[in-house]
Design an enzyme around this catalytic site. Structure first.
Site, mmCIF file in Angstrom:
data_model
loop_
_atom_site.group_PDB
_atom_site.id
_atom_site.type_symbol
_atom_site.label_atom_id
_atom_site.label_comp_id
_atom_site.label_asym_id
_atom_site.label_seq_id
_atom_site.Cartn_x
_atom_site.Cartn_y
_atom_site.Cartn_z
ATOM 1 N N GLU A 1 4.134 3.897 -2.573
ATOM 2 C CA GLU A 1 4.084 2.492 -2.923
ATOM 3 C C GLU A 1 4.727 2.280 -4.291
ATOM 4 O O GLU A 1 4.955 3.229 -5.047
ATOM 5 C CB GLU A 1 2.612 2.035 -2.942
ATOM 6 C CG GLU A 1 2.364 0.580 -3.328
ATOM 7 C CD GLU A 1 2.988 -0.419 -2.383
ATOM 8 O OE1 GLU A 1 4.239 -0.491 -2.373
ATOM 9 O OE2 GLU A 1 2.258 -1.139 -1.671
ATOM 10 N N HIS B 1 -1.053 2.070 5.815
ATOM 11 C CA HIS B 1 -2.203 2.974 5.816
ATOM 12 C C HIS B 1 -3.509 2.202 5.985
ATOM 13 O O HIS B 1 -3.581 0.985 5.750
ATOM 14 C CB HIS B 1 -2.247 3.779 4.525
ATOM 15 C CG HIS B 1 -2.403 2.914 3.303
ATOM 16 N ND1 HIS B 1 -3.609 2.378 2.909
ATOM 17 C CD2 HIS B 1 -1.490 2.485 2.397
ATOM 18 C CE1 HIS B 1 -3.448 1.662 1.822
ATOM 19 N NE2 HIS B 1 -2.172 1.705 1.488
#
Length: 222
Positions: free
Chosen positions: A87, A10
């Site tokens: 994550e 990202h």
């Protein structure tokens, strides 16, 4: 079937900019982070994605939307957001300065930095040591982390829209991409270099194999 997975880290967030641990917490993309996503979109504009996945964090979703909006192929897939692609969860240490958090995790074992933990004990120890240091024990252990991540790749493998040779977009996270590289990459990759925000790492995934043998690294951090 063999799938070509284009895994994008990202765009930069404010927590990235401030060097803070960011797992399940959210920080918005910076202006540089929006540029990261747009740059990845231009790089992948000609790839005919048949499916697109990301974690259910806003930083991943915004990156995915910008990449898909830049895609020039006829059929853009619907984005699937799922918690399996998040994550690593850092528990009590979410949002804390990275150097201080890794010192807290490694110091009881004689290692003062993240890289020192990896060099002496392996990458899995970074998760287990952080869980040990977490006063609430909320941080994911190595086993807990991989069980969740494997669940995400099982979702991709079971996607009925996909056929042999298809391309899949996956918006991922820095430590997850690094973990996948440590697990699946052969020699010749400098894993002391973390994947950059907006970078593309490509895996070939053989859905007929168990996860521990399913991924082959094609390129890293491009």
């Amino acid at each position: 079937m063999l799938l070509h997975i284009h895994a994008v880290r990202h765009g930069q967030t404010y927590f990235n900019r401030y060097n803070r641990l960011q797992g399940w917490t959210n920080a918005p993309l910076t202006e540089d982070g929006l540029d990261d996503a747009d740059r990845a979109g231009r790089k992948l504009a000609g790839v005919p994605f048949r499916a697109a996945y990301c974690s259910d964090t806003t930083r991943a979703q915004e990156t995915a939307r910008r990449i898909l909006s830049a895609n020039l192929t006829p059929d853009r897939p619907e984005l699937v957001s799922d918690m399996h692609f998040r994550e690593q969860f850092y528990g009590y240490f979410e949002g804390q300065d990275m150097s201080l958090a890794w010192w807290a995790a490694g110091a009881p074992h004689g290692a003062k930095t993240y890289n020192e933990i990896v060099e002496r004990f392996g990458l899995g120890a970074t998760r287990d040591f952080l869980k040990e240091a977490d006063p609430f024990s909320d941080a994911e252990s190595d086993a807990e982390y991989w069980e969740r991540i494997e669940g995400g790749f099982a979702l991709i493998a079971g996607d009925g829209r996909l056929a042999d040779g298809d391309h899949v977009l996956l918006i991922s996270h820095g430590n997850t991409l690094l973990s996948l590289m440590h697990r699946f990459a052969g020699k010749g990759y400098d894993l002391s270099v973390r994947p950059a925000n907006g970078s593309v790492t490509v895996f070939d995934m053989d859905t007929d194999l168990p996860f521990e043998r399913a991924l082959t690294v094609v390129s890293y951090n491009q």
